[in-house]
Scaffold this active site. Structure first.
Site, short mmCIF file in Angstrom:
data_model
loop_
_atom_site.label_atom_id
_atom_site.label_comp_id
_atom_site.label_asym_id
_atom_site.label_seq_id
_atom_site.Cartn_x
_atom_site.Cartn_y
_atom_site.Cartn_z
N THR A 116 42.89 -50.65 56.03
CA THR A 116 43.55 -51.29 54.88
C THR A 116 44.85 -50.55 54.61
OG1 THR A 116 43.52 -51.55 52.46
CG2 THR A 116 42.01 -49.92 53.35
N ILE A 117 45.87 -51.29 54.21
CA ILE A 117 47.14 -50.60 53.93
C ILE A 117 47.06 -49.78 52.64
CG2 ILE A 117 48.57 -52.29 55.16
CD1 ILE A 117 49.43 -53.32 52.29
N ASP A 118 46.03 -50.05 51.80
CA ASP A 118 46.00 -49.46 50.46
C ASP A 118 45.65 -47.97 50.44
OD1 ASP A 118 46.50 -52.04 49.64
OD2 ASP A 118 44.41 -52.45 49.10
N ARG A 128 38.21 -62.99 53.85
CA ARG A 128 37.40 -62.45 52.75
C ARG A 128 36.32 -63.51 52.54
NH1 ARG A 128 40.83 -58.43 50.89
NH2 ARG A 128 43.04 -58.93 50.81
N ASP A 147 36.93 -51.59 51.36
CA ASP A 147 35.68 -51.34 50.62
C ASP A 147 34.83 -52.59 50.40
OD1 ASP A 147 37.55 -52.31 48.88
OD2 ASP A 147 37.24 -50.79 47.33
N ARG A 183 46.77 -52.76 45.61
CA ARG A 183 45.68 -53.21 44.73
C ARG A 183 45.58 -52.28 43.50
NH1 ARG A 183 41.83 -56.98 45.99
NH2 ARG A 183 42.25 -56.89 48.20
N GLY A 200 41.65 -57.80 54.00
CA GLY A 200 43.09 -57.88 54.28
C GLY A 200 43.41 -57.22 55.62
N ASP A 234 42.84 -46.68 49.95
CA ASP A 234 42.06 -46.46 48.73
C ASP A 234 40.58 -46.21 49.02
OD1 ASP A 234 41.55 -48.99 49.70
OD2 ASP A 234 41.63 -49.98 47.75
O1 F6P Z 1 43.94 -54.78 50.33
C1 F6P Z 1 45.14 -55.08 50.95
C2 F6P Z 1 46.00 -55.95 50.07
O2 F6P Z 1 47.19 -56.25 50.77
C3 F6P Z 1 46.30 -55.39 48.68
O3 F6P Z 1 47.34 -54.44 48.71
C4 F6P Z 1 46.65 -56.64 47.92
O4 F6P Z 1 46.37 -56.47 46.56
C5 F6P Z 1 45.72 -57.67 48.53
O5 F6P Z 1 45.34 -57.18 49.80
C6 F6P Z 1 46.30 -59.05 48.70
O6 F6P Z 1 45.30 -59.86 49.17
P1 F6P Z 1 45.52 -61.34 49.76
O7 F6P Z 1 46.05 -61.19 51.15
O8 F6P Z 1 44.16 -61.92 49.74
O9 F6P Z 1 46.51 -62.00 48.89
#
Ligand code: F6P
Length: 328
Positions: A130-132, A76, A107, A176, A15, A134
């Site tokens: 990552t914005i999370d 991804r 990760d 997430r 992401g 985590d």
């Molecule tokens: O890991 C970053 C994130 O924005 C999470 O907060 C979220 O769950 C996920 O990616 C969303 O992923 P995608 O952009 O594949 O929908």
């Protein structure tokens, strides 16, 4: 400095996060500073498999420090999870004589980097983007601070309309499986309650708390819910549950979604990304591999990728107490 590294590759994966461009800029410019060639790889590991590459120089990254998203694009990549895919990716590494790889991502991206390193012995270094927030081994990931500011900006606006209509709003935020965004933005935006995956206190407690706040004279309220919350209901179901049990509330739901990943990075994220990019290149040239750069008490540190991936990044439990006390 390790003189065996003459050319490094850089990619962004997973992401996207605000500040990734500032990190790319820092990697490219540091390489230039240390007279090492730098190859950009487009669209994460997919670009490594498909040989989507470009030689960069210090001028290739002009005017991107303030830009959201990633100029290198991101993905991804499922193919990279296969041995075949990684073999193909290594062909690109060999073709361009890349001696070390900088991976900017989360990760999932680091897991790929670790496997790639162990299979093909290519030195890798991770920069947490990552914005999370985590990831273990850094107090802050690139993009987290900007996302927090985006969320509190959005909730401030929601608050205006909530007050005008005496409404109760449920706001779902990203993260997430982690509650860092929810908890910190919840406190920053003055939320009534915050529901996070790390602490499942049950919906009863939420009901009681909302009953209490009504009695105490509050006419509108904001509840922040992390997308990974483990109450067993999604934000719409939670809203329905509350509306059914506390009919005096007029309830609305707002899912903030991907807007949390966009926007110009905050100063904090730009500085963090710049420091991490420089430190990553220096560490790689000094012979480090299979590690991630991180921020710890204001200093740059290295953590083995395996530890960064496998260890849980804990939320600060004191913040739960602060949030509880302030919603009195
Ligand atoms: O890991 C970053 C994130 O924005 C999470 O907060 C979220 O769950 C996920 O990616 C969303 O992923 P995608 O952009 O594949 O929908």
């Amino acid at each position: 400095m390790n003189t065996t590294i003459k050319r490094i590759g850089v990619l962004t994966s997973g992401g996207d996060a605000p500040g990734m461009n500032a990190a790319v800029r820092a990697v490219v410019r540091s390489a230039s500073y240390f007279n090492v060639e730098c190859i950009a790889i487009y669209q994460g590991y997919q670009g490594l498999i498909d040989d989507k590459t470009k030689v960069m120089n210090a001028r290739s990254v002009n005017n991107i420090i303030n830009k959201g998203g990633t100029i290198l694009k991101s993905a991804r990549c499922l193919e990279f999870r296969t041995k075949e895919g990684r073999k193909q990716a290594f062909e690109t590494i060999k073709k361009h004589e890349i001696d070390g790889l900088v991976v900017i991502g989360g990760d999932g991206s680091f897991t790929g980097a670790m496997i790639f390193q162990s299979e093909f012995k290519i030195p890798v270094i991770g920069i947490p983007g990552t914005i999370d927030n985590d990831i273990f081994g850094t107090s802050h990931t690139i993009g987290y601070d900007t996302a927090l500011n985006t969320v509190i900006d959005a909730i401030d606006k929601i608050r205006d309309t909530a007050i005008s209509h005496n409404r109760l709003f449920f706001v779902e935020v990203m993260g997430r499986d982690a509650g860092h965004i929810a908890l910190n933005a919840g406190i920053g935006a003055g939320a009534e309650e915050v529901l996070i995956p790390e602490e499942n206190l049950g919906l009863e407690r939420l009901l009681e708390s909302l009953q209490r706040s009504k009695k105490s004279g509050k006419s509108s309220s904001i509840v922040v819910i992390a997308e990974g919350d483990k109450s067993g209901k999604n934000v719409f179901q939670i809203a329905e549950h509350i509306e059914k049990n506390l009919p005096y509330y007029e309830v609305r739901v707002s899912v903030l979604g991907h807007m949390q990943r966009g926007g110009s990075p905050s100063c904090f994220d730009r500085v963090l990304a710049s420091r991490m990019g420089v430190f990553a290149v220096e560490s790689l040239l000094n012979g480090s591999s299979n590690v991630m750069v991180g921020l710890d008490n204001g200093e740059m540190i290295l953590t083995p990728l395996e530890k960064a991936i496998k260890t849980k990044s804990e939320i600060n439990k004191n913040l739960i107490r602060v949030s509880d006390i302030l919603s009195v």
